[in-house]
Scaffold this motif. Structure first.
Motif, PDB file in Angstrom:
ATOM      1  N   ALA A   1     -12.490  36.131 -52.590  1.00 15.00           N
ATOM      2  CA  ALA A   1     -12.766  37.413 -53.248  1.00 15.00           C
ATOM      3  C   ALA A   1     -11.618  38.391 -53.027  1.00 15.00           C
ATOM      4  N   LYS A   2     -11.526  39.334 -53.953  1.00 13.64           N
ATOM      5  CA  LYS A   2     -10.467  40.354 -53.870  1.00 13.64           C
ATOM      6  C   LYS A   2     -11.114  41.732 -53.982  1.00 13.64           C
ATOM      7  N   ASP A   3     -10.691  42.643 -53.120  1.00 14.00           N
ATOM      8  CA  ASP A   3     -11.198  44.014 -53.205  1.00 14.00           C
ATOM      9  C   ASP A   3     -10.000  44.966 -53.267  1.00 14.00           C
ATOM     10  N   THR A   4      -9.852  45.648 -54.397  1.00 12.35           N
ATOM     11  CA  THR A   4      -8.735  46.590 -54.527  1.00 12.35           C
ATOM     12  C   THR A   4      -9.209  48.040 -54.373  1.00 12.35           C
ATOM     13  N   LYS A   5     -10.501  48.197 -54.120  1.00  9.48           N
ATOM     14  CA  LYS A   5     -11.014  49.571 -54.016  1.00  9.48           C
ATOM     15  C   LYS A   5     -11.005  50.052 -52.572  1.00  9.48           C
ATOM     16  N   ILE A   6      -9.932  49.737 -51.864  1.00  9.05           N
ATOM     17  CA  ILE A   6      -9.869  50.145 -50.459  1.00  9.05           C
ATOM     18  C   ILE A   6      -8.562  50.882 -50.183  1.00  9.05           C
ATOM     19  N   ALA A   7      -8.528  51.586 -49.066  1.00 13.03           N
ATOM     20  CA  ALA A   7      -7.324  52.307 -48.654  1.00 13.03           C
ATOM     21  C   ALA A   7      -7.166  52.126 -47.152  1.00 13.03           C
ATOM     22  N   ARG A   8      -5.921  52.294 -46.685  1.00 14.01           N
ATOM     23  CA  ARG A   8      -5.675  52.157 -45.246  1.00 14.01           C
ATOM     24  C   ARG A   8      -5.157  53.476 -44.677  1.00 14.01           C
ATOM     25  N   ILE A   9      -5.705  53.852 -43.548  1.00 12.56           N
ATOM     26  CA  ILE A   9      -5.228  55.054 -42.844  1.00 12.56           C
ATOM     27  C   ILE A   9      -4.659  54.597 -41.504  1.00 12.56           C
ATOM     28  N   ALA A  10      -3.478  55.092 -41.141  1.00 13.75           N
ATOM     29  CA  ALA A  10      -2.921  54.784 -39.820  1.00 13.75           C
ATOM     30  C   ALA A  10      -2.713  56.094 -39.072  1.00 13.75           C
ATOM     31  N   LEU A  11      -3.205  56.147 -37.847  1.00 11.86           N
ATOM     32  CA  LEU A  11      -2.963  57.303 -36.984  1.00 11.86           C
ATOM     33  C   LEU A  11      -1.950  56.855 -35.933  1.00 11.86           C
ATOM     34  N   VAL A  12      -0.803  57.489 -35.961  1.00 10.81           N
ATOM     35  CA  VAL A  12       0.301  57.054 -35.112  1.00 10.81           C
ATOM     36  C   VAL A  12       0.473  58.048 -33.970  1.00 10.81           C
ATOM     37  N   GLY A  13       0.710  57.499 -32.766  1.00  4.94           N
ATOM     38  CA  GLY A  13       0.986  58.357 -31.605  1.00  4.94           C
ATOM     39  C   GLY A  13      -0.252  59.013 -31.022  1.00  4.94           C
ATOM     40  N   LEU A  14      -1.333  58.268 -30.963  1.00  3.77           N
ATOM     41  CA  LEU A  14      -2.548  58.765 -30.287  1.00  3.77           C
ATOM     42  C   LEU A  14      -2.334  58.591 -28.789  1.00  3.77           C
ATOM     43  N   SER A  15      -2.980  59.423 -27.987  1.00  3.94           N
ATOM     44  CA  SER A  15      -2.772  59.194 -26.555  1.00  3.94           C
ATOM     45  C   SER A  15      -3.599  57.989 -26.109  1.00  3.94           C
ATOM     46  N   ASP A  16      -3.017  57.222 -25.180  1.00  3.96           N
ATOM     47  CA  ASP A  16      -3.610  55.952 -24.768  1.00  3.96           C
ATOM     48  C   ASP A  16      -4.577  56.175 -23.609  1.00  3.96           C
ATOM     49  N   ARG A  17      -5.733  56.772 -23.938  1.00  2.18           N
ATOM     50  CA  ARG A  17      -6.744  57.009 -22.891  1.00  2.18           C
ATOM     51  C   ARG A  17      -8.141  56.789 -23.462  1.00  2.18           C
TER      52      ARG A  17
ATOM     53  N   GLY B   1      -5.721  64.499 -31.498  1.00  4.29           N
ATOM     54  CA  GLY B   1      -4.396  64.450 -30.887  1.00  4.29           C
ATOM     55  C   GLY B   1      -3.615  63.228 -31.346  1.00  4.29           C
ATOM     56  N   PHE B   2      -2.807  63.392 -32.394  1.00  9.11           N
ATOM     57  CA  PHE B   2      -1.954  62.280 -32.838  1.00  9.11           C
ATOM     58  C   PHE B   2      -0.674  62.849 -33.403  1.00  9.11           C
ATOM     59  N   ASP B   3       0.322  61.987 -33.526  1.00  6.07           N
ATOM     60  CA  ASP B   3       1.622  62.447 -33.997  1.00  6.07           C
ATOM     61  C   ASP B   3       1.627  62.601 -35.517  1.00  6.07           C
ATOM     62  N   HIS B   4       1.322  61.535 -36.231  1.00  2.38           N
ATOM     63  CA  HIS B   4       1.190  61.675 -37.677  1.00  2.38           C
ATOM     64  C   HIS B   4       0.237  60.637 -38.264  1.00  2.38           C
ATOM     65  N   MET B   5      -0.163  60.933 -39.515  1.00  2.00           N
ATOM     66  CA  MET B   5      -1.110  60.040 -40.212  1.00  2.00           C
ATOM     67  C   MET B   5      -0.400  59.489 -41.446  1.00  2.00           C
ATOM     68  N   THR B   6      -0.508  58.176 -41.673  1.00  2.00           N
ATOM     69  CA  THR B   6       0.005  57.646 -42.946  1.00  2.00           C
ATOM     70  C   THR B   6      -1.163  57.024 -43.716  1.00  2.00           C
ATOM     71  N   ILE B   7      -1.065  57.171 -45.031  1.00  2.00           N
ATOM     72  CA  ILE B   7      -2.157  56.699 -45.880  1.00  2.00           C
ATOM     73  C   ILE B   7      -1.591  55.805 -46.965  1.00  2.00           C
ATOM     74  N   SER B   8      -2.253  54.669 -47.215  1.00  2.00           N
ATOM     75  CA  SER B   8      -1.823  53.835 -48.332  1.00  2.00           C
ATOM     76  C   SER B   8      -3.045  53.438 -49.158  1.00  2.00           C
ATOM     77  N   ASP B   9      -2.950  53.717 -50.459  1.00  2.00           N
ATOM     78  CA  ASP B   9      -4.055  53.227 -51.299  1.00  2.00           C
ATOM     79  C   ASP B   9      -3.568  52.097 -52.196  1.00  2.00           C
ATOM     80  N   SER B  10      -2.388  51.550 -51.867  1.00  2.00           N
ATOM     81  CA  SER B  10      -1.907  50.403 -52.653  1.00  2.00           C
ATOM     82  C   SER B  10      -2.026  49.120 -51.834  1.00  2.00           C
ATOM     83  N   VAL B  11      -3.231  48.913 -51.305  1.00  2.00           N
ATOM     84  CA  VAL B  11      -3.507  47.696 -50.537  1.00  2.00           C
ATOM     85  C   VAL B  11      -4.707  46.980 -51.157  1.00  2.00           C
TER      86      VAL B  11
END
Ligand code: ADP
Ligand code: ASP
Ligand code: MG
Length: 406
Positions: free
Chosen positions: A256-272, A329-339
């Motif tokens: 199956a294929k699902d193209t109705k999804i998006a990915r969010i990445a939170l970069v630089g979160l504190s490791d606790r 608390g994170f450094d930056h967020m990246t978003i992709s809806d082409s996944v």
């Protein structure tokens, strides 16, 4: 005499000629002696057209008003079909979701059926009327119209079949059954004679549009005898059931294929401790479902978390995360809806550890990069770039269905 529920999708009732064809199928079933409850979708692209029309007037209308609007498509279909059957001299009555007793919770646009008060439908059936019900809609405790989410007419049909203890629930559509992959886009896709509720539920949840996933959930819960069949041809369809006879031979039952999804990445979160809890509890509060989650190993006291959500929730997710930037608390967020998410499903997979490796191998051979992976006992999913999605489905399908065969 039995009771059959027959559901016809949008393309099956798209125009006058198609409605006549559907009326013919209903009439044949009725004349053979069965009681018939029919569930219809809106004609063709009506629901999409209504969504566009709304956007022209208000880019952000309330969900309540959207449901008021979208429910009208199904109402047109049932009236037209009932008139056609009347013209053929058959006793028939059309009913809206609320007239048919479909009670839902209050989640406009994505409501869940809580119960079906079957009195009215039973009264009509006692009179030997054909009962034609609008799919996709119900009524909530405020007596407001709700809709069940895109593709939700399948769920209306199964809910009615369960409530009425129907002998059979037939989902008539524009393909003649459930295939090993979408037969419209995958060369060599094969029709399945039967499939288990569990595998069908996974396929439907992972993007195979042919059945609304909640319809399969309900069918399993209430043991509804379900069949996917074409309204265009007379081919036998696919039975969806608890146990299938060919199960032991199978490694994999579909891709199956699902193209109705998006990915969010939170970069630089504190490791606790507690960071994942903060992020995902915020999303849960907004009713946003998170699917695949990937957390990096901590380094320099920071870590990254990426996850996938449904595209329709992207704006809400972005907003809640940005509003709580300080707390998380994170450094930056990246978003992709082409996944896109490509999944292999099969009950036999649990005893065949090679399935995931085979999938990764063919993707590697095709030069397709895997962004994320998630597995369960009966599925392996990978996240790939949307541009690679169709090719990924094809090579994965070729791998499992030309070599192992069924
Ligand atoms: P309807 O309007 O009848 O509800 P849908 O468009 O919702 O029909 O679902 C039928 C479509 O599902 C088919 O036209 C086909 O392209 C698609 N589909 C995706 N995966 C599969 C699959 N594994 N088997 C059959 N059809 C599939
Ligand atoms: N008409 C609705 C839709 O297009 C419901 C359905 O067809 O099942 O999503
Ligand atoms: Mg559908």
């Amino acid at each position: 005499m039995g009771l059959v529920v027959q559901k016809f999708g949008g393309s099956s009732v798209a125009n006058t000629e198609r409605i006549r064809n559907v009326a013919g199928i209903i009439a044949d079933t009725y004349k053979a002696g069965d009681n018939v409850v029919v569930v219809l979708s809106a004609q063709g692209d009506t629901t999409d057209d209504l969504i566009e029309k709304a956007a022209e007037l208000n880019p952000n209308p309330s969900k309540r008003e959207m449901d008021m609007l979208l429910s009208t498509g199904e109402q047109i279909s049932v009236a037209l079909c009932a008139m056609t059957l009347e013209g053929m001299g058959l006793p028939v009555v059309s009913l809206t979701g609320w007239q048919a007793g479909v009670r839902t919770n209050s989640a406009y646009g994505d409501a869940r059926i809580k119960r079906v008060i079957d009195e009215r439908v039973l009264t009509e059936l006692d009179k030997r009327n054909i009962v034609i019900v609008t799919g996709f809609q119900g009524i909530n405790k405020y007596d407001d119209i709700t809709t069940l989410g895109r593709g939700g007419s399948d769920t209306s049909a199964v809910a009615l079949a369960a409530a009425l203890h129907a002998d059979l629930c037939q989902i008539y559509t524009d393909v003649d059954g459930v295939y090993t992959a979408d037969p419209r886009s995958v060369t060599g896709a094969m029709k399945l004679e039967e499939i288990t509720y569990d595998e069908m539920l996974e396929l439907a949840s992972l993007g195979a549009q042919v059945l609304h996933n909640r319809s399969v959930e309900l069918a399993k819960q209430y043991g509804v005898n379900l069949e996917v069949i074409s309204s265009f041809t007379k081919q036998p369809g696919t039975k969806v059931k608890e146990v299938v006879k060919t199960m032991e031979k199978l490694h994999v039952s579909g891709v199956a294929k699902d193209t109705k999804i998006a990915r969010i990445a939170l970069v630089g979160l504190s490791d606790r401790p507690g960071i994942a809890y903060k992020v995902f509890s915020l999303l849960a509060k907004k009713n946003i479902n998170v699917d695949i989650i990937l957390q990096s190993i901590g380094r320099d006291e920071t870590k990254d978390i990426s996850f996938t959500i449904s595209k329709k929730d992207l704006d809400a997710a972005r907003q809640i995360i940005e509003e709580n930037r300080e707390i998380i608390g994170f450094d930056h967020m990246t978003i992709s809806d082409s996944v896109a998410k490509i999944s292999v499903v099969g009950a036999g997979m649990v005893n065949n550890p090679g399935v995931a490796a085979s999938m990764f191998e063919v993707l590697y051979n095709a030069g397709i990069n895997i962004n994320m992976i998630s597995t369960s006992e009966i599925k392996v999913s990978v996240l790939v770039d949307i541009a690679d999605a169709d090719r990924a489905v094809q090579v994965v399908h070729d791998r499992f269905f030309s070599e192992f065969g069924r």
